[in-house]
Design an enzyme around this catalytic site. Structure first.
Site, PDB file in Angstrom:
ATOM      1  N   ASP A  45      -7.367  57.373  39.729  1.00  8.28           N
ATOM      2  CA  ASP A  45      -6.059  57.404  40.617  1.00  8.28           C
ATOM      3  C   ASP A  45      -6.603  57.829  42.191  1.00  8.28           C
ATOM      4  OD1 ASP A  45      -4.963  56.901  38.139  1.00  8.28           O
ATOM      5  OD2 ASP A  45      -4.503  58.743  38.110  1.00  8.28           O
ATOM      6  N   ALA A 162       8.988  58.466  36.392  1.00 10.13           N
ATOM      7  CA  ALA A 162       8.736  58.938  37.679  1.00 10.13           C
ATOM      8  C   ALA A 162       7.382  59.414  37.830  1.00 10.13           C
ATOM      9  CB  ALA A 162       9.690  59.990  38.289  1.00 10.13           C
ATOM     10  N   ILE A 163       6.349  58.530  37.732  1.00 11.40           N
ATOM     11  CA  ILE A 163       4.903  58.840  38.021  1.00 11.40           C
ATOM     12  C   ILE A 163       4.424  58.009  39.191  1.00 11.40           C
ATOM     13  CG2 ILE A 163       4.569  59.908  35.595  1.00 11.40           C
ATOM     14  CD1 ILE A 163       2.647  57.671  35.142  1.00 11.40           C
ATOM     15  N   GLU A 221       2.056  49.276  36.720  1.00 11.89           N
ATOM     16  CA  GLU A 221       2.332  50.578  37.178  1.00 11.89           C
ATOM     17  C   GLU A 221       1.325  50.823  38.388  1.00 11.89           C
ATOM     18  OE1 GLU A 221       0.750  53.177  33.917  1.00 11.89           O
ATOM     19  OE2 GLU A 221      -1.254  52.435  34.350  1.00 11.89           O
TER      20      GLU A 221
END
Length: 340
Positions: A45, A162-163, A221
């Site tokens: 990430d 909520a990520i 995502e």
């Protein structure tokens, strides 16, 4: 074909007669990814930013947000972490959490704002927090991170997760936070520019979703919105990460003149219907070393070059999540093309 081959032989004979050798065209220069070295793994990430002569990659590593640095985008080294422990508010908001995920960083109003995720795997009881710093340089007397606490959260009563936050500033200076993973897809929240947070009662806008066939998962995502040339480009990851070489992650994109969408791929397909245009994807399994490229961030350097930063899983290193960086070029219709 015979005529072409005969012409090739004739040119070769002429070259020999002139005392020169006939050479094949030189191979293309290596792309940036081929030259990366140093502390490339583990990296999950990642996001990229620059301060002065130093590039910084913030990423998910271990329990906290890791930092990597480079002076040339090629040679990378570890440079510690943002946090030494979990913020107290996070352990209360998300019981059972053991780490901090998926950072995003922007320079806003003279400070660096780092957004991060707090969750437990597979649950949408999640939260996004904010930490700020005056400088990224650990040798500066002004260095230090200040945690500002909760930005926005989701619970089991919500239809989103909520990520994976990303802050984007629109053409009028408005600030927006995209986020989301699984559930009903990617959401966009208006952000209070003074606090960097989402005001109570703010309702999200849906900007990407993959309708699931017969109740099966259809993962979307890790949103990132890139503002370029009067367009907003929404980049999202489809399918599954975190499975090593069996990861099926890939990155798609759509664009809109409005930050709130609708986002459409090159063919007009809607990201709200699982459409979009592929930006990054691994080649056939037997040919491609790096699997599951995704969770992208984008950064535009001082010379105007925009880079995608992302992770992929290295088949030659037991599937280790590895830092990858790809410069972008832009085609005749204004779509980004990754040089990876």
């Amino acid at each position: 074909m015979v005529r072409t081959f005969s012409r090739f032989l004739a040119l070769g004979a002429l070259a020999l007669a002139m005392g020169v050798s006939a050479k094949a065209p030189e191979a293309d220069a290596p792309v940036l990814n081929d030259r990366l070295t140093g502390a490339l793994a583990p990296t999950h990430d990642p996001v990229l930013i620059r301060e002065g002569d130093t590039y910084y990659v913030f990423n998910t590593i271990g329990r906290y947000i890791g930092i990597k640095t480079s002076h040339d985008l090629v040679h990378w080294q570890e440079a510690g972490s943002v946090f030494a422990e979990l913020p107290e508010w996070a352990t209360k908001a998300v019981p059972g959490t053991e780490g901090i995920w998926a950072p995003d960083i922007q320079r806003v109003n003279g400070e660096y704002r780092l957004y991060y995720s707090v969750s437990t795997f597979g649950s949408n009881r999640s939260a996004i927090g904010l930490a700020t710093a005056k400088t990224l340089d650990p040798t500066s007397k002004d260095y230090g991170w200040s945690d500002k606490g909760l930005v926005v959260q989701s619970t089991h009563a919500d239809d989103f997760n909520a990520i994976d936050p990303n802050l984007v500033i629109d053409e009028k200076g408005g600030q927006w936070l995209s986020l989301g993973s699984f559930w009903t897809g990617i959401k966009l929240f208006a952000v209070n520019p003074e606090t960097g947070k989402v005001d109570a009662g703010t309702r999200p806008v849906s900007i990407a979703r993959r309708p699931a066939p017969a109740g099966a998962p259809a993962p979307v995502e890790a949103p990132f919105i890139l503002n370029h040339g009067g367009w907003y480009y929404l980049l999202v990851s489809y399918d599954y990460c975190c499975k090593g070489v069996n990861s099926t992650y890939y990155t798609v994109m759509g664009r809109s003149r409005d930050v709130k969408g609708p986002y459409l791929g090159k063919d007009g397909s809607k990201l709200m219907e699982g459409g979009g245009t592929i930006l990054l994807r691994a080649d056939l399994e037997e040919k491609e070393r790096f699997r599951g490229p995704g969770h992208v961030g984008a950064f535009t350097d001082t010379d105007g070059t925009t880079y995608l930063v992302y992770h992929a899983y290295d088949r030659e290193a037991n599937g280790a999540p590895t830092l990858r960086i790809a410069p972008l070029t832009w085609d005749a219709d204004g779509w980004p093309v990754a040089q990876y």
